[in-house]
Motif scaffolding. Structure first.
Motif, PDB file in Angstrom:
ATOM      1  N   UNK A   1      -5.327  -0.537  -4.682  1.00 52.55           N
ATOM      2  CA  UNK A   1      -6.098   0.681  -4.486  1.00 52.55           C
ATOM      3  C   UNK A   1      -6.063   1.027  -3.004  1.00 52.55           C
ATOM      4  N   UNK A   2      -5.792   2.293  -2.697  1.00 52.86           N
ATOM      5  CA  UNK A   2      -5.752   2.751  -1.314  1.00 52.86           C
ATOM      6  C   UNK A   2      -6.854   3.759  -1.080  1.00 52.86           C
ATOM      7  N   UNK A   3      -7.655   3.546  -0.043  1.00 54.43           N
ATOM      8  CA  UNK A   3      -8.788   4.418   0.270  1.00 54.43           C
ATOM      9  C   UNK A   3      -8.497   5.252   1.501  1.00 54.43           C
ATOM     10  N   UNK A   4      -8.714   6.573   1.379  1.00 52.08           N
ATOM     11  CA  UNK A   4      -8.543   7.476   2.513  1.00 52.08           C
ATOM     12  C   UNK A   4      -9.838   8.257   2.673  1.00 52.08           C
ATOM     13  N   UNK A   5     -10.446   8.124   3.828  1.00 50.13           N
ATOM     14  CA  UNK A   5     -11.702   8.793   4.094  1.00 50.13           C
ATOM     15  C   UNK A   5     -11.444  10.232   4.561  1.00 50.13           C
TER      16      UNK A   5
ATOM     17  N   UNK B   1       0.832  -1.194   0.000  1.00 56.94           N
ATOM     18  CA  UNK B   1       0.000   0.000   0.000  1.00 56.94           C
ATOM     19  C   UNK B   1       0.870   1.249   0.000  1.00 56.94           C
ATOM     20  N   UNK B   2       0.295   2.330  -0.482  1.00 61.27           N
ATOM     21  CA  UNK B   2       1.008   3.602  -0.510  1.00 61.27           C
ATOM     22  C   UNK B   2       0.932   4.303   0.843  1.00 61.27           C
ATOM     23  N   UNK B   3       1.970   5.048   1.158  1.00 62.29           N
ATOM     24  CA  UNK B   3       1.972   5.897   2.348  1.00 62.29           C
ATOM     25  C   UNK B   3       1.414   7.261   1.952  1.00 62.29           C
ATOM     26  N   UNK B   4       0.170   7.534   2.365  1.00 61.01           N
ATOM     27  CA  UNK B   4      -0.539   8.760   1.975  1.00 61.01           C
ATOM     28  C   UNK B   4      -0.834   9.580   3.222  1.00 61.01           C
ATOM     29  N   UNK B   5      -0.552  10.880   3.162  1.00 63.79           N
ATOM     30  CA  UNK B   5      -0.798  11.772   4.293  1.00 63.79           C
ATOM     31  C   UNK B   5      -1.634  12.963   3.834  1.00 63.79           C
ATOM     32  N   UNK B   6      -2.833  13.117   4.404  1.00 69.59           N
ATOM     33  CA  UNK B   6      -3.650  14.302   4.129  1.00 69.59           C
ATOM     34  C   UNK B   6      -3.082  15.501   4.869  1.00 69.59           C
ATOM     35  N   UNK B   7      -3.068  16.649   4.199  1.00 71.45           N
ATOM     36  CA  UNK B   7      -2.563  17.864   4.861  1.00 71.45           C
ATOM     37  C   UNK B   7      -3.518  18.321   5.939  1.00 71.45           C
ATOM     38  N   UNK B   8      -4.822  18.131   5.718  1.00 67.03           N
ATOM     39  CA  UNK B   8      -5.816  18.473   6.735  1.00 67.03           C
ATOM     40  C   UNK B   8      -7.084  17.660   6.503  1.00 67.03           C
TER      41      UNK B   8
ATOM     42  N   UNK C   1     -16.670  22.448  -5.215  1.00 66.22           N
ATOM     43  CA  UNK C   1     -17.988  22.162  -5.770  1.00 66.22           C
ATOM     44  C   UNK C   1     -18.671  20.988  -5.074  1.00 66.22           C
ATOM     45  N   UNK C   2     -17.940  20.216  -4.285  1.00 66.20           N
ATOM     46  CA  UNK C   2     -18.531  19.073  -3.578  1.00 66.20           C
ATOM     47  C   UNK C   2     -19.428  19.552  -2.439  1.00 66.20           C
ATOM     48  N   UNK C   3     -20.534  18.859  -2.256  1.00 64.03           N
ATOM     49  CA  UNK C   3     -21.404  19.150  -1.111  1.00 64.03           C
ATOM     50  C   UNK C   3     -20.726  18.699   0.180  1.00 64.03           C
ATOM     51  N   UNK C   4     -21.137  19.264   1.295  1.00 66.50           N
ATOM     52  CA  UNK C   4     -20.593  18.846   2.586  1.00 66.50           C
ATOM     53  C   UNK C   4     -20.921  17.377   2.824  1.00 66.50           C
ATOM     54  N   UNK C   5     -19.959  16.654   3.380  1.00 70.85           N
ATOM     55  CA  UNK C   5     -20.178  15.240   3.643  1.00 70.85           C
ATOM     56  C   UNK C   5     -18.875  14.484   3.699  1.00 70.85           C
ATOM     57  N   UNK C   6     -18.972  13.155   3.755  1.00 70.82           N
ATOM     58  CA  UNK C   6     -17.807  12.284   3.847  1.00 70.82           C
ATOM     59  C   UNK C   6     -17.585  11.593   2.511  1.00 70.82           C
ATOM     60  N   UNK C   7     -16.318  11.552   2.097  1.00 73.21           N
ATOM     61  CA  UNK C   7     -15.941  10.990   0.802  1.00 73.21           C
ATOM     62  C   UNK C   7     -14.731  10.068   0.954  1.00 73.21           C
ATOM     63  N   UNK C   8     -14.443   9.368  -0.148  1.00 75.71           N
ATOM     64  CA  UNK C   8     -13.267   8.499  -0.192  1.00 75.71           C
ATOM     65  C   UNK C   8     -12.327   8.978  -1.295  1.00 75.71           C
ATOM     66  N   UNK C   9     -11.077   9.233  -0.912  1.00 80.36           N
ATOM     67  CA  UNK C   9     -10.013   9.481  -1.880  1.00 80.36           C
ATOM     68  C   UNK C   9      -9.382   8.138  -2.205  1.00 80.36           C
ATOM     69  N   UNK C  10      -9.480   7.734  -3.468  1.00 82.66           N
ATOM     70  CA  UNK C  10      -8.910   6.453  -3.881  1.00 82.66           C
ATOM     71  C   UNK C  10      -7.692   6.693  -4.765  1.00 82.66           C
ATOM     72  N   UNK C  11      -6.594   6.002  -4.428  1.00 87.06           N
ATOM     73  CA  UNK C  11      -5.372   6.053  -5.214  1.00 87.06           C
ATOM     74  C   UNK C  11      -5.107   4.656  -5.764  1.00 87.06           C
ATOM     75  N   UNK C  12      -5.194   4.521  -7.078  1.00 80.30           N
ATOM     76  CA  UNK C  12      -5.010   3.230  -7.746  1.00 80.30           C
ATOM     77  C   UNK C  12      -3.653   3.241  -8.425  1.00 80.30           C
ATOM     78  N   UNK C  13      -2.726   2.428  -7.901  1.00 78.69           N
ATOM     79  CA  UNK C  13      -1.376   2.391  -8.465  1.00 78.69           C
ATOM     80  C   UNK C  13      -1.049   0.989  -8.949  1.00 78.69           C
ATOM     81  N   UNK C  14       0.214   0.724  -9.216  1.00 78.08           N
ATOM     82  CA  UNK C  14       0.613  -0.571  -9.754  1.00 78.08           C
ATOM     83  C   UNK C  14       0.285  -1.728  -8.827  1.00 78.08           C
ATOM     84  N   UNK C  15       0.200  -1.466  -7.540  1.00 79.74           N
ATOM     85  CA  UNK C  15       0.098  -2.549  -6.567  1.00 79.74           C
ATOM     86  C   UNK C  15      -1.312  -2.756  -6.020  1.00 79.74           C
TER      87      UNK C  15
END
Length: 433
Positions: A425-429, A349-356, A409-423
């Motif tokens: 898919x990584x999901x970050x809520x 899996x990828x090491x992903x860090x959200x800034x905020x 443009x997104x409405x307020x709410x909870x979403x998933x950031x998906x990163x699909x790479x060679x290895x």
């Protein structure tokens, strides 16, 4: 007395014959075993395996960019090629041979290779426009071969009718956004699969790729039909694997009438990729997070066989001889290979860090890449439906990369950031304020 002796001898013969039959059946029962090819650690995998016959085959290692060959049915393997021989960082995706000498190697790095000596040397293939990646290859006979790509876009099909000397490039953007797999019955009739705006799709041609018709769509944006298999003895029977997004299950799809109607069944995991059947009822599946699962009732239920990991391909040579590629190369056989499998690790899996988090207007994050990579950046809702593809990036070297996207443009709410790479898919809520 004589009659009793005759009956005794007769019964003993029957017993002996039955015992020998049962013993033989037990000793030569079909099982999945790991071969002696060097095993991958940290969830890396062999993306593909291909066999010409019961003895001669090749395997393509993805991230470590190596090709191995066997001439004894996978008992021993020899390395023929690695990325240092080609002088660049590569990811090997697909390998296919026309005969014992002429073969092709697809990568995810804008490079496509051909060998004329059974894999000893490889040279670049020139196609205009140059394919960004080759995800699928299918040799129809000793002259004709088709290819397709790319899972991360754009969608195209390539075709050669002269052993790979000349190629035709077919733009498939009218039918799909990306393609992963291709299977042809002859020069004219074939299938390819991947995804479009509406969901995972299967396309069919009857004129060698000049025109295509969509014969299946999952109706869930963000899904892929990752692999296809046409049953050898029954070409009207097709199996496919649907790679999905949680909470949606992965699926086995199947048709017994050339795609006129389809049946959908839940697969062993949502990131399912490999599929292979030897009959309409007996087959196997596996994916990023699983080893080999078996069904004997056409996919109505699955049994975890406890072998394998991070599967991408099930290659059926015949009813009694099947191979699979994942963290190692596996063989379905009735003879012992004498190799003990190491403990499989989860796919990388990828090491992903959200800034905020929560996020107001800009979604900002960093990703630590340990090697060159391909990256799709996507937004999904919590029901696993694709909202938007934000970007596609090619990562040329190990590095830490920063990303920023406007999402006001997104409405307020909870979403998933998906990163699909060679290895994987990584999901970050994350929460959008």
């Amino acid at each position: 007395m004589l009659e009793d002796l005759v009956n005794y001898i007769y019964n003993m013969k029957i017993f002996t014959a039955l015992f020998l039959f049962l013993s033989s059946s037990w000793a030569f029962s079909q099982t999945w075993q790991v071969t002696s090819i060097p095993a991958n650690q940290s969830g890396h995998r062999y993306d593909d395996v291909f066999f010409l016959n019961k003895d001669i085959g090749w395997a393509a290692n993805g991230n470590f960019a190596a090709v191995y060959k066997t001439i004894d049915g996978g008992i021993t393997w020899s390395e023929q090629l690695n990325e240092t021989d080609l002088g660049s960082n590569l990811y090997f995706r697909k390998i296919e041979f026309l005969d014992e000498q002429i073969g092709f190697l697809g990568t995810l790095n804008n490079k496509f290779y051909k060998t004329l000596d059974g894999g000893i040397t490889w040279n670049l293939v020139s196609i205009t426009p140059n394919p960004v990646a080759i995800c699928g290859l299918n040799a129809v006979d000793e002259n004709i071969i088709y290819g397709c790509g790319a899972y991360f876009m754009p969608a195209f099909v390539i075709k050669s009718t002269d052993k790979g000397e000349n190629w035709t490039y077919i733009d498939m953007s009218a039918y799909a956004n990306g393609l992963v797999e291709i299977k042809f019955l002859d020069e004219n009739i074939g299938y390819t699969s991947g995804f479009n705006d509406r969901g995972a799709c299967v396309l069919k041609t009857t004129d060698g790729g000049a025109n295509w018709t969509e014969i299946y769509n999952s109706g869930i944006p963000g899904e892929y039909v990752w692999k296809l298999q046409v049953l050898k003895d029954s070409p009207d029977t097709i199996f496919g694997s649907i790679f999905s997004i949680s909470p949606n299950p992965g699926k086995l799809i199947k048709t017994f009438n050339e795609g006129a109607t389809w049946t959908e069944l839940d697969a062993p995991e949502y990131e399912i990729q490999a599929v292979g059947f030897v009959s309409k009822t007996k087959g196997w599946m596996g994916g990023h997070n699983t080893g080999i699962f078996e069904t004997n009732n056409g996919g109505e239920s699955w049994t975890n066989l406890g072998i394998g990991g991070n599967l991408n391909r099930v290659f059926v040579l015949n009813e009694g001889l099947v191979y699979a590629s994942g963290t190692s190369i596996y063989k379905y056989t009735n003879s012992s290979l004498g190799v003990e499998e190491f403990k499989n690790e989860n796919s990388k899996t990828l090491n992903v860090q959200l800034s905020q988090n929560p996020v107001k207007e800009k979604l900002e994050f960093t990703v630590d890449f340990e090697s060159p990579d391909n990256l799709l950046i996507e937004l999904y809702d919590l029901q696993g439906k694709l909202i938007k593809r934000l970007d596609r990036k090619v990562i040329f070297e190990a590095s830490n990369q920063s990303f920023s996207y406007d999402i006001k443009e997104l409405s307020s709410g909870t979403y998933l950031l998906y990163l699909h790479n060679n290895f994987n898919r990584n999901a970050i809520k994350f929460v959008k304020e």
